[in-house]
Motif scaffolding. Structure first.
Motif, PDB file in Angstrom:
ATOM      1  N   VAL A   4      -1.131  -3.350 -22.818  1.00 18.77           N
ATOM      2  CA  VAL A   4      -1.196  -4.312 -21.717  1.00 18.77           C
ATOM      3  C   VAL A   4      -0.348  -3.841 -20.534  1.00 18.77           C
ATOM      4  CG1 VAL A   4      -0.568  -6.650 -21.038  1.00 18.77           C
ATOM      5  CG2 VAL A   4      -1.749  -6.274 -23.179  1.00 18.77           C
ATOM      6  N   GLN A   5       0.827  -3.277 -20.827  1.00 21.49           N
ATOM      7  CA  GLN A   5       1.679  -2.756 -19.757  1.00 21.49           C
ATOM      8  C   GLN A   5       1.019  -1.579 -19.042  1.00 21.49           C
ATOM      9  OE1 GLN A   5       4.745  -3.868 -18.819  1.00 21.49           O
ATOM     10  NE2 GLN A   5       4.956  -5.479 -20.340  1.00 21.49           N
ATOM     11  N   VAL A   6       0.457  -0.655 -19.818  1.00 24.67           N
ATOM     12  CA  VAL A   6      -0.140   0.545 -19.231  1.00 24.67           C
ATOM     13  C   VAL A   6      -1.351   0.176 -18.380  1.00 24.67           C
ATOM     14  CG1 VAL A   6      -1.335   2.699 -19.769  1.00 24.67           C
ATOM     15  CG2 VAL A   6       0.736   2.078 -21.019  1.00 24.67           C
ATOM     16  N   THR A   7      -2.229  -0.667 -18.898  1.00 24.51           N
ATOM     17  CA  THR A   7      -3.421  -1.042 -18.137  1.00 24.51           C
ATOM     18  C   THR A   7      -3.054  -1.828 -16.873  1.00 24.51           C
ATOM     19  OG1 THR A   7      -3.651  -3.004 -19.560  1.00 24.51           O
ATOM     20  CG2 THR A   7      -4.922  -1.028 -20.138  1.00 24.51           C
ATOM     21  N   GLY A   8      -1.964  -2.592 -16.913  1.00 26.55           N
ATOM     22  CA  GLY A   8      -1.523  -3.306 -15.719  1.00 26.55           C
ATOM     23  C   GLY A   8      -1.118  -2.356 -14.603  1.00 26.55           C
ATOM     24  N   TRP A   9      -0.337  -1.325 -14.962  1.00 27.49           N
ATOM     25  CA  TRP A   9       0.070  -0.348 -13.947  1.00 27.49           C
ATOM     26  C   TRP A   9      -1.112   0.492 -13.475  1.00 27.49           C
ATOM     27  CZ3 TRP A   9       4.113  -1.063 -11.261  1.00 27.49           C
ATOM     28  CH2 TRP A   9       5.272  -1.626 -11.810  1.00 27.49           C
ATOM     29  N   ILE A  10      -2.072   0.757 -14.350  1.00 25.57           N
ATOM     30  CA  ILE A  10      -3.267   1.494 -13.939  1.00 25.57           C
ATOM     31  C   ILE A  10      -4.053   0.697 -12.900  1.00 25.57           C
ATOM     32  CG2 ILE A  10      -5.519   2.301 -14.741  1.00 25.57           C
ATOM     33  CD1 ILE A  10      -4.180   3.161 -17.333  1.00 25.57           C
ATOM     34  N   VAL A  11      -4.161  -0.602 -13.101  1.00 24.23           N
ATOM     35  CA  VAL A  11      -4.864  -1.460 -12.138  1.00 24.23           C
ATOM     36  C   VAL A  11      -4.154  -1.441 -10.787  1.00 24.23           C
ATOM     37  CG1 VAL A  11      -5.382  -3.869 -11.596  1.00 24.23           C
ATOM     38  CG2 VAL A  11      -5.967  -2.949 -13.828  1.00 24.23           C
ATOM     39  N   VAL A  12      -2.823  -1.498 -10.798  1.00 31.25           N
ATOM     40  CA  VAL A  12      -2.062  -1.472  -9.542  1.00 31.25           C
ATOM     41  C   VAL A  12      -2.284  -0.141  -8.813  1.00 31.25           C
ATOM     42  CG1 VAL A  12       0.257  -1.500  -8.558  1.00 31.25           C
ATOM     43  CG2 VAL A  12      -0.345  -3.112 -10.374  1.00 31.25           C
ATOM     44  N   ALA A  13      -2.211   0.964  -9.547  1.00 27.83           N
ATOM     45  CA  ALA A  13      -2.381   2.281  -8.923  1.00 27.83           C
ATOM     46  C   ALA A  13      -3.787   2.453  -8.370  1.00 27.83           C
ATOM     47  CB  ALA A  13      -2.071   3.368  -9.946  1.00 27.83           C
ATOM     48  N   LEU A  14      -4.791   2.070  -9.148  1.00 30.39           N
ATOM     49  CA  LEU A  14      -6.172   2.222  -8.680  1.00 30.39           C
ATOM     50  C   LEU A  14      -6.457   1.350  -7.468  1.00 30.39           C
ATOM     51  CD1 LEU A  14      -8.138   2.341 -12.063  1.00 30.39           C
ATOM     52  CD2 LEU A  14      -7.750   4.224 -10.472  1.00 30.39           C
ATOM     53  N   SER A  15      -5.894   0.152  -7.446  1.00 34.81           N
ATOM     54  CA  SER A  15      -6.131  -0.737  -6.302  1.00 34.81           C
ATOM     55  C   SER A  15      -5.494  -0.183  -5.025  1.00 34.81           C
ATOM     56  CB  SER A  15      -5.591  -2.137  -6.601  1.00 34.81           C
ATOM     57  OG  SER A  15      -4.179  -2.106  -6.780  1.00 34.81           O
ATOM     58  N   VAL A  16      -4.303   0.390  -5.142  1.00 33.61           N
ATOM     59  CA  VAL A  16      -3.639   0.959  -3.961  1.00 33.61           C
ATOM     60  C   VAL A  16      -4.393   2.191  -3.462  1.00 33.61           C
ATOM     61  CG1 VAL A  16      -1.531   2.067  -3.133  1.00 33.61           C
ATOM     62  CG2 VAL A  16      -1.377   0.042  -4.577  1.00 33.61           C
ATOM     63  N   VAL A  17      -4.795   3.077  -4.374  1.00 36.49           N
ATOM     64  CA  VAL A  17      -5.497   4.304  -3.965  1.00 36.49           C
ATOM     65  C   VAL A  17      -6.844   3.969  -3.344  1.00 36.49           C
ATOM     66  CG1 VAL A  17      -6.563   6.419  -4.835  1.00 36.49           C
ATOM     67  CG2 VAL A  17      -4.302   5.734  -5.657  1.00 36.49           C
ATOM     68  N   SER A  18      -7.615   3.108  -3.989  1.00 36.79           N
ATOM     69  CA  SER A  18      -8.942   2.782  -3.456  1.00 36.79           C
ATOM     70  C   SER A  18      -8.852   2.034  -2.131  1.00 36.79           C
ATOM     71  CB  SER A  18      -9.714   1.941  -4.480  1.00 36.79           C
ATOM     72  OG  SER A  18      -9.004   0.746  -4.793  1.00 36.79           O
ATOM     73  N   SER A  19      -7.870   1.162  -1.980  1.00 37.44           N
ATOM     74  CA  SER A  19      -7.713   0.446  -0.710  1.00 37.44           C
ATOM     75  C   SER A  19      -7.285   1.389   0.403  1.00 37.44           C
ATOM     76  CB  SER A  19      -6.676  -0.674  -0.870  1.00 37.44           C
ATOM     77  OG  SER A  19      -7.084  -1.601  -1.843  1.00 37.44           O
ATOM     78  N   THR A  20      -6.428   2.342   0.089  1.00 42.56           N
ATOM     79  CA  THR A  20      -6.020   3.333   1.090  1.00 42.56           C
ATOM     80  C   THR A  20      -7.208   4.183   1.541  1.00 42.56           C
ATOM     81  OG1 THR A  20      -3.815   3.409   0.099  1.00 42.56           O
ATOM     82  CG2 THR A  20      -4.417   5.210   1.589  1.00 42.56           C
ATOM     83  N   MET A  21      -8.044   4.569   0.587  1.00 37.57           N
ATOM     84  CA  MET A  21      -9.227   5.344   0.946  1.00 37.57           C
ATOM     85  C   MET A  21     -10.178   4.530   1.809  1.00 37.57           C
ATOM     86  SD  MET A  21     -10.017   7.274  -2.668  1.00 37.57           S
ATOM     87  CE  MET A  21     -11.495   8.006  -2.004  1.00 37.57           C
ATOM     88  N   LEU A  22     -10.382   3.265   1.465  1.00 40.62           N
ATOM     89  CA  LEU A  22     -11.273   2.427   2.261  1.00 40.62           C
ATOM     90  C   LEU A  22     -10.705   2.148   3.653  1.00 40.62           C
ATOM     91  CD1 LEU A  22     -12.352  -0.196  -0.431  1.00 40.62           C
ATOM     92  CD2 LEU A  22     -13.771   1.613   0.544  1.00 40.62           C
TER      93      LEU A  22
END
Length: 222
Positions: free
Chosen positions: A175-193
Motif C-alpha cells: 500500500v505504501q509503495v503503490t501510494g508513492w507510485i501514484v504520486v510520482a506518476l501523477s507529477v510526471v504526467s502532469s508536467t508532460m501535459l
C-alpha cells in the motif's frame, strides 16, 4: 410362623420407621423456611447531626450549562496531530478532493457555458484560446499543471483502487509503495501535459513567417 407372615411384619416395620438421613429435609421444614422473614439492606439514612441533601428546581438553561460544564471535563479522543503522516491517508484525502474539484469544475463551467449567451459572456473556444494565449509561458504552464494534476492523480489512483478490487496489493508495504507510485506518476504526467510542446507554437510561427516571406519574394521577382 410361616415365611409369608414374617415378610409382612418386616414390611410394616420399614414403612412405619422415620427416616434418619442427615441430608434429608422434611417438607414441613422447607415450608417454614419460606415463611420466615428475610433480612433486607436498609438505605442509609443520615443522623440528626449530619446535614441533609437539599434539592431545588433548575431552569432548562441552568441544566444545559451544567451539562456543558460536565462535557468540558470529559477526556478528549485522539486527534490527527498524534498520528504519524502516511502516504496512505494523504492519497485517500487527495482522491476525494480531486474528485470534487474535477466534478465541481465541470458542472460550474458547463452551467456558465450554457448561460453565457444570456449573460453576454464570451466562453466560446476562440475567445478562450485568445484569452489563454495572452499569458506568458510560465503562467500557461502553471495553469495547465493546476488543471492536469487533479485529473492525472485521480486517474492513477483510480487504477490503484481497481487493483484493490481484485483483492491484491493489500499488504502494508504494498500500500505504501503503490501510494508513492501514484504520486510520482501523477507529477510526471502532469508536467508532460503542462510543459511538453510549449515551444511548438514559436517554431510553427517561425516556419509560417519564412514561408510567407519566400512567397512574397517569389511574387516580387516574378
Amino acid at each position: 410362623m410361616s415365611v409369608h407372615k414374617i415378610f409382612q411384619r418386616s414390611a410394616k416395620r420399614l414403612l412405619t420407621r422415620q427416616p434418619t438421613f442427615s441430608g434429608f429435609t422434611p417438607p414441613a421444614a422447607i415450608a417454614a423456611s419460606r415463611l420466615r422473614p428475610q433480612a433486607r439492606h436498609v438505605a442509609f439514612q443520615p443522623s440528626a447531626t449530619e446535614p441533609h441533601a437539599q434539592t431545588q428546581p433548575a431552569k432548562p438553561s441552568d441544566a444545559y450549562a451544567i451539562l456543558a460544564a460536565q462535557r468540558l471535563n470529559r477526556p478528549v479522543s485522539p486527534h490527527l496531530s498524534i498520528y504519524q503522516p502516511q502516504v496512505t491517508w494523504y492519497a485517500s484525502i487527495l482522491n476525494r478532493i480531486t474528485g470534487c474539484v474535477l466534478s465541481g469544475g465541470l458542472y460550474i463551467f458547463g452551467t456558465a457555458y450554457l448561460a453565457s449567451p444570456l449573460l453576454g459572456w464570451h466562453l466560446e473556444s476562440a475567445a478562450m484560446a485568445e484569452w489563454f494565449g495572452s499569458f506568458g509561458a510560465v503562467t500557461k504552464g502553471a495553469m495547465k499543471f493546476g488543471i492536469s494534476w487533479p485529473f492525472s492523480f485521480h486517474c492513477w489512483n483510480g487504477i490503484r483502487h481497481l487493483v484493490w478490487d481484485t483483492g491484491r496489493e493489500f499488504g502494508n508495504r504494498q500500500v505504501q509503495v503503490t501510494g508513492w507510485i501514484v504520486v510520482a506518476l501523477s507529477v510526471v504526467s502532469s508536467t508532460m501535459l503542462a510543459f511538453v510542446g510549449m515551444g511548438d507554437g514559436k517554431s510553427k510561427e517561425k516556419v509560417v513567417g519564412e514561408e510567407s516571406w519566400k512567397g512574397e519574394f517569389k511574387n516580387w521577382k516574378g
